[in-house]
Design an enzyme around this catalytic site. Structure first.
Site, PDB file in Angstrom:
ATOM      1  N   HIS A 119      32.862  31.670  41.838  1.00 16.34           N
ATOM      2  CA  HIS A 119      33.833  31.349  41.694  1.00 16.34           C
ATOM      3  C   HIS A 119      34.059  30.770  40.096  1.00 16.34           C
ATOM      4  O   HIS A 119      32.938  30.342  39.941  1.00 16.34           O
ATOM      5  CB  HIS A 119      34.190  30.514  42.264  1.00 16.34           C
ATOM      6  N   HIS A 138      36.821  29.300  36.844  1.00 13.67           N
ATOM      7  CA  HIS A 138      38.086  29.137  36.759  1.00 13.67           C
ATOM      8  C   HIS A 138      38.497  29.612  34.852  1.00 13.67           C
ATOM      9  O   HIS A 138      39.619  28.831  34.097  1.00 13.67           O
ATOM     10  CB  HIS A 138      38.434  27.519  36.588  1.00 13.67           C
ATOM     11  N   ASP A 183      36.989  51.771  34.537  1.00 14.61           N
ATOM     12  CA  ASP A 183      35.730  51.765  34.984  1.00 14.61           C
ATOM     13  C   ASP A 183      35.275  50.436  35.775  1.00 14.61           C
ATOM     14  O   ASP A 183      34.617  50.615  36.485  1.00 14.61           O
ATOM     15  CB  ASP A 183      34.483  51.642  33.091  1.00 14.61           C
ATOM     16  N   HIS A 219      44.180  29.027  41.674  1.00 15.91           N
ATOM     17  CA  HIS A 219      43.278  28.592  41.928  1.00 15.91           C
ATOM     18  C   HIS A 219      42.228  28.874  40.932  1.00 15.91           C
ATOM     19  O   HIS A 219      42.292  28.853  39.642  1.00 15.91           O
ATOM     20  CB  HIS A 219      42.751  28.758  43.309  1.00 15.91           C
ATOM     21  N   TYR A 227      27.821  56.568  33.702  1.00 21.59           N
ATOM     22  CA  TYR A 227      27.888  55.624  32.528  1.00 21.59           C
ATOM     23  C   TYR A 227      26.481  55.333  32.673  1.00 21.59           C
ATOM     24  O   TYR A 227      25.226  54.310  32.936  1.00 21.59           O
ATOM     25  CB  TYR A 227      29.100  54.572  32.337  1.00 21.59           C
TER      26      TYR A 227
HETATM   27  O1  HMS Z   1      37.246  25.656  42.383  1.00 20.36           O
HETATM   28  C1  HMS Z   1      36.343  24.150  42.656  1.00 20.36           C
HETATM   29  C2  HMS Z   1      37.511  23.817  43.714  1.00 20.36           C
HETATM   30  O2  HMS Z   1      38.673  23.679  43.584  1.00 20.36           O
HETATM   31  C3  HMS Z   1      35.338  24.504  42.364  1.00 20.36           C
HETATM   32  O3  HMS Z   1      34.424  25.953  43.023  1.00 20.36           O
HETATM   33  C4  HMS Z   1      34.705  23.664  40.727  1.00 20.36           C
HETATM   34  O4  HMS Z   1      35.356  22.726  40.901  1.00 20.36           O
HETATM   35  C5  HMS Z   1      33.030  23.915  41.315  1.00 20.36           C
HETATM   36  O5  HMS Z   1      32.705  22.857  42.036  1.00 20.36           O
HETATM   37  P1  HMS Z   1      31.397  22.781  42.996  1.00 20.36           P
HETATM   38  O6  HMS Z   1      30.463  22.054  41.451  1.00 20.36           O
HETATM   39  O7  HMS Z   1      30.784  23.997  42.887  1.00 20.36           O
HETATM   40  O8  HMS Z   1      31.165  22.733  43.508  1.00 20.36           O
END
Ligand code: HMS
Length: 224
Positions: free
Chosen positions: A97, A99, A122, A162, A216
């Site tokens: 995950h 941002h 790809d 998000h 590839y």
């Molecule tokens: O997106 C969020 C919270 O909304 C979390 O992934 C981000 O703040 C990282 O949090 P962590 O340090 O992994 O607890």
């Protein structure tokens, strides 16, 4: 007794360096986890710990309900989401995950990224879909990831307002998906400033995806 799964801990700690290297995170705003093979366990980053402090020792082990099993730190605030994905997608062994700015901008808009360039065909063989808005602190995010990605090729989902979550057959594959997702989000943002995006024909997407995934690079089929 030594810590559990030292090698997986070291791999997950090291993979976080790619989030910094490829400009996917600021401060602590991203996390990587790996499923522990043969166990209902995962290894993930500790919450709120800066990347320069991530080591095998500072990683945490959690169960697939997101509960801490071993570690001196609180697990990532997204642990429940990662755990939900592992419980419901047995083929997934890594979750990331971030941002990252361009993918998160598309998430803020709430628009799928259409499969409009060959690099996207790809890697994803698909559009990159928007997932539902879900507040952190329950399995709502994990449920949104699974409901959006189950049964489709894309390994990236843009959780509305998000940011991106990516999955992979390994933690490294999930990191690569996060890197490629951001690169594609940036390129197609630039393209869209110049005119409408045009999705590639599905038959071409299928051919490109098959080549990249099966021929590839150094795959056996790819050898001359
Ligand atoms: O997106 C969020 C919270 O909304 C979390 O992934 C981000 O703040 C990282 O949090 P962590 O340090 O992994 O607890």
């Amino acid at each position: 007794m030594g810590m559990m799964f030292p090698e997986i801990r070291a791999e997950v700690a090291d993979l976080h360096k790619h989030l910094i290297q490829w400009g996917l995170v600021v401060w602590t705003a991203g996390n990587v986890s790996a499923r522990v093979p043969g166990e209902d366990l995962l290894v993930i980053k500790p919450s709120g710990v800066t990347y320069d402090q991530l080591t095998a020792e500072s990683m945490v082990v959690a169960d697939l309900d997101g509960k801490l099993v071993e570690g001196d730190h609180n697990p990532s605030s997204d642990t429940e989401a990662h755990a939900y994905v592992y419980r419901h997608m047995p083929e997934v062994n890594g979750v990331v995950h971030t941002h990252s700015p361009y993918a998160t901008a598309w998430a803020a808009l709430g628009e799928d990224i259409p499969c409009a360039i060959t690099a996207m065909a790809d890697e994803f063989g698909d559009d990159i879909p928007i997932g539902p808005f879900a507040l952190i602190g329950s399995d709502a995010i994990g449920r949104g990831i699974v409901e959006t990605l189950a049964g489709r090729r894309s390994t990236a989902v843009l959780m509305a307002q998000h940011g991106p979550f990516t999955i992979g057959k390994s933690a490294k594959a999930a990191v690569k998906s996060a890197v490629m997702c951001e690169d594609i989000a940036r390129t197609l943002h630039l393209a869209r400033q110049m005119g409408p995006l045009k999705r590639l024909p599905q038959t071409d997407i299928d051919k490109l995806y098959d080549r990249y995934q099966n021929v590839y690079g150094q795959t056996k089929q790819g050898s001359r």
